[in-house]
Design a protein around this motif. Sequence first.
Motif, PDB file in Angstrom:
ATOM      1  N   VAL A 100      84.955 -80.280 -44.067  1.00 24.35           N
ATOM      2  CA  VAL A 100      85.742 -80.106 -42.837  1.00 24.35           C
ATOM      3  C   VAL A 100      85.698 -78.643 -42.394  1.00 24.35           C
ATOM      4  CG1 VAL A 100      88.078 -80.157 -41.866  1.00 24.35           C
ATOM      5  CG2 VAL A 100      87.254 -82.083 -43.234  1.00 24.35           C
ATOM      6  N   SER A 101      85.820 -77.726 -43.327  1.00 22.07           N
ATOM      7  CA  SER A 101      85.791 -76.292 -42.987  1.00 22.07           C
ATOM      8  C   SER A 101      84.501 -75.920 -42.271  1.00 22.07           C
ATOM      9  CB  SER A 101      85.930 -75.448 -44.252  1.00 22.07           C
ATOM     10  OG  SER A 101      87.195 -75.616 -44.850  1.00 22.07           O
ATOM     11  N   GLY A 102      83.413 -76.601 -42.615  1.00 15.24           N
ATOM     12  CA  GLY A 102      82.130 -76.268 -42.020  1.00 15.24           C
ATOM     13  C   GLY A 102      82.010 -76.621 -40.551  1.00 15.24           C
ATOM     14  N   PHE A 103      82.891 -77.501 -40.055  1.00 20.80           N
ATOM     15  CA  PHE A 103      82.777 -77.952 -38.670  1.00 20.80           C
ATOM     16  C   PHE A 103      84.020 -77.694 -37.819  1.00 20.80           C
ATOM     17  CE2 PHE A 103      79.906 -80.812 -41.073  1.00 20.80           C
ATOM     18  CZ  PHE A 103      78.706 -80.443 -40.475  1.00 20.80           C
ATOM     19  N   VAL A 104      85.113 -77.291 -38.444  1.00 24.61           N
ATOM     20  CA  VAL A 104      86.368 -77.212 -37.693  1.00 24.61           C
ATOM     21  C   VAL A 104      86.297 -76.212 -36.538  1.00 24.61           C
ATOM     22  CG1 VAL A 104      87.393 -75.526 -39.288  1.00 24.61           C
ATOM     23  CG2 VAL A 104      88.876 -76.979 -37.888  1.00 24.61           C
ATOM     24  N   SER A 105      85.604 -75.099 -36.704  1.00 21.13           N
ATOM     25  CA  SER A 105      85.528 -74.124 -35.614  1.00 21.13           C
ATOM     26  C   SER A 105      84.757 -74.682 -34.418  1.00 21.13           C
ATOM     27  CB  SER A 105      84.882 -72.823 -36.103  1.00 21.13           C
ATOM     28  OG  SER A 105      85.757 -72.140 -36.974  1.00 21.13           O
ATOM     29  N   LYS A 172      83.003 -78.172 -55.945  1.00 23.59           N
ATOM     30  CA  LYS A 172      81.839 -77.475 -56.482  1.00 23.59           C
ATOM     31  C   LYS A 172      81.186 -76.666 -55.372  1.00 23.59           C
ATOM     32  CE  LYS A 172      80.994 -80.963 -60.044  1.00 23.59           C
ATOM     33  NZ  LYS A 172      80.032 -81.950 -60.606  1.00 23.59           N
ATOM     34  N   VAL A 173      81.511 -75.396 -55.318  1.00 21.34           N
ATOM     35  CA  VAL A 173      80.976 -74.500 -54.290  1.00 21.34           C
ATOM     36  C   VAL A 173      80.604 -73.175 -54.937  1.00 21.34           C
ATOM     37  CG1 VAL A 173      82.307 -75.513 -52.394  1.00 21.34           C
ATOM     38  CG2 VAL A 173      83.301 -73.662 -53.739  1.00 21.34           C
ATOM     39  N   THR A 174      79.829 -72.385 -54.208  1.00 19.96           N
ATOM     40  CA  THR A 174      79.498 -71.042 -54.670  1.00 19.96           C
ATOM     41  C   THR A 174      80.195 -70.033 -53.774  1.00 19.96           C
ATOM     42  OG1 THR A 174      77.551 -70.792 -53.239  1.00 19.96           O
ATOM     43  CG2 THR A 174      77.226 -71.848 -55.400  1.00 19.96           C
ATOM     44  N   TYR A 175      80.382 -68.847 -54.304  1.00 14.97           N
ATOM     45  CA  TYR A 175      81.008 -67.780 -53.503  1.00 14.97           C
ATOM     46  C   TYR A 175      80.166 -67.498 -52.258  1.00 14.97           C
ATOM     47  CZ  TYR A 175      82.397 -63.118 -51.984  1.00 14.97           C
ATOM     48  OH  TYR A 175      82.788 -62.042 -51.221  1.00 14.97           O
ATOM     49  N   ALA A 176      78.851 -67.508 -52.409  1.00 22.80           N
ATOM     50  CA  ALA A 176      77.960 -67.228 -51.276  1.00 22.80           C
ATOM     51  C   ALA A 176      78.161 -68.245 -50.154  1.00 22.80           C
ATOM     52  CB  ALA A 176      76.503 -67.231 -51.739  1.00 22.80           C
ATOM     53  N   GLU A 177      78.337 -69.517 -50.527  1.00 26.86           N
ATOM     54  CA  GLU A 177      78.567 -70.565 -49.522  1.00 26.86           C
ATOM     55  C   GLU A 177      79.877 -70.327 -48.784  1.00 26.86           C
ATOM     56  OE1 GLU A 177      76.489 -74.551 -51.450  1.00 26.86           O
ATOM     57  OE2 GLU A 177      78.466 -73.913 -52.158  1.00 26.86           O
ATOM     58  N   VAL A 178      80.896 -69.944 -49.534  1.00 24.41           N
ATOM     59  CA  VAL A 178      82.211 -69.723 -48.929  1.00 24.41           C
ATOM     60  C   VAL A 178      82.176 -68.510 -48.007  1.00 24.41           C
ATOM     61  CG1 VAL A 178      84.638 -69.251 -49.371  1.00 24.41           C
ATOM     62  CG2 VAL A 178      83.383 -70.810 -50.870  1.00 24.41           C
ATOM     63  N   LEU A 179      81.530 -67.431 -48.447  1.00 22.99           N
ATOM     64  CA  LEU A 179      81.435 -66.225 -47.615  1.00 22.99           C
ATOM     65  C   LEU A 179      80.692 -66.527 -46.319  1.00 22.99           C
ATOM     66  CD1 LEU A 179      81.841 -63.215 -47.125  1.00 22.99           C
ATOM     67  CD2 LEU A 179      79.753 -62.784 -48.459  1.00 22.99           C
ATOM     68  N   LYS A 180      79.610 -67.285 -46.414  1.00 25.43           N
ATOM     69  CA  LYS A 180      78.844 -67.658 -45.216  1.00 25.43           C
ATOM     70  C   LYS A 180      79.718 -68.461 -44.254  1.00 25.43           C
ATOM     71  CE  LYS A 180      74.666 -70.092 -43.696  1.00 25.43           C
ATOM     72  NZ  LYS A 180      73.490 -70.899 -44.129  1.00 25.43           N
ATOM     73  N   ASN A 181      80.515 -69.386 -44.807  1.00 25.86           N
ATOM     74  CA  ASN A 181      81.403 -70.198 -43.981  1.00 25.86           C
ATOM     75  C   ASN A 181      82.470 -69.346 -43.296  1.00 25.86           C
ATOM     76  OD1 ASN A 181      84.311 -71.905 -44.302  1.00 25.86           O
ATOM     77  ND2 ASN A 181      82.688 -72.933 -43.184  1.00 25.86           N
ATOM     78  N   VAL A 182      83.039 -68.396 -44.028  1.00 25.05           N
ATOM     79  CA  VAL A 182      84.064 -67.499 -43.469  1.00 25.05           C
ATOM     80  C   VAL A 182      83.480 -66.688 -42.315  1.00 25.05           C
ATOM     81  CG1 VAL A 182      85.381 -65.389 -43.948  1.00 25.05           C
ATOM     82  CG2 VAL A 182      85.530 -67.332 -45.516  1.00 25.05           C
ATOM     83  N   GLU A 183      82.298 -66.124 -42.522  1.00 22.48           N
ATOM     84  CA  GLU A 183      81.677 -65.285 -41.491  1.00 22.48           C
ATOM     85  C   GLU A 183      81.279 -66.099 -40.266  1.00 22.48           C
ATOM     86  OE1 GLU A 183      79.779 -61.737 -44.267  1.00 22.48           O
ATOM     87  OE2 GLU A 183      78.581 -63.530 -43.872  1.00 22.48           O
ATOM     88  N   GLU A 184      80.801 -67.328 -40.505  1.00 22.95           N
ATOM     89  CA  GLU A 184      80.415 -68.184 -39.382  1.00 22.95           C
ATOM     90  C   GLU A 184      81.643 -68.618 -38.585  1.00 22.95           C
ATOM     91  OE1 GLU A 184      77.869 -70.542 -36.854  1.00 22.95           O
ATOM     92  OE2 GLU A 184      77.717 -68.689 -38.012  1.00 22.95           O
TER      93      GLU A 184
END
Length: 232
Positions: A100-105, A172-184
């Motif tokens: 959901v976080s990946g598409f909410v914006s 199951k996520v990586t820090y890199a994935e989360v950082l990319k999501n935050v920046e996007e």
Amino acid sequence: MGKITIAIDGYSSTGKSTIAKRLASTLNYIYVDTGAMYRAVTLFALNNGIINEKGEVDEDALVDKLDDVHLKFVPNKETGHSEMFLNDENVEREIRSMSVSGFVSKVAAIKEVREKLVKIQQAMGKDKGIVMDGRDIGTVVFPDAELKLFMTASPETRAARRYKELLDKGEKVTYAEVLKNVEERDRIDSTRSISPLIRAKDAIEFDNSDMGLEEQFERIYDYSQRVIVREG
């Protein structure tokens, strides 16, 4: 003493909801997490095939189905907090997922979605005595709010917080994935044409990069007390 409207805006994973919940509880105010509302609409879109495998949102299809989206907050007696229900189903856990976080914006940038939810939010706060957090509360939903806060922190700090939160929930996520999501999300939220994420001119900017929850709460509670006395 009269009640006021408190609008808390800011970037994702700045702890807006955590602070807003506690502030509302302490003041005996209503708390509304507008992000949960946009997340619920996003979940609806995912569940109904409105977001395809390429990550594209069929905006026309979602707008056509908006009348089928019914949202409400229901108090949880065990936790003391309200939880998001989508079409009479508790979706509080599902809406916090990375999917959901990946598409909410993207969903939140759709004009008709924002118009529908802003109307609901404004109705919730018509009698004041409310703490509401989101992206456009001080600029669009309650431009006349007596207290406005704009919360920020570095992307790295916010990603670390979000990463820990997701791990604690078993994702199951990586820090890199989360950082990319935050920046996007920052990019989309700040550049969308409808109600972009910007600090209201009269909002207090609050950078909590190096601040613990207790210090944050004490400072923000102090702000609220000063405004309540002033408006009293």
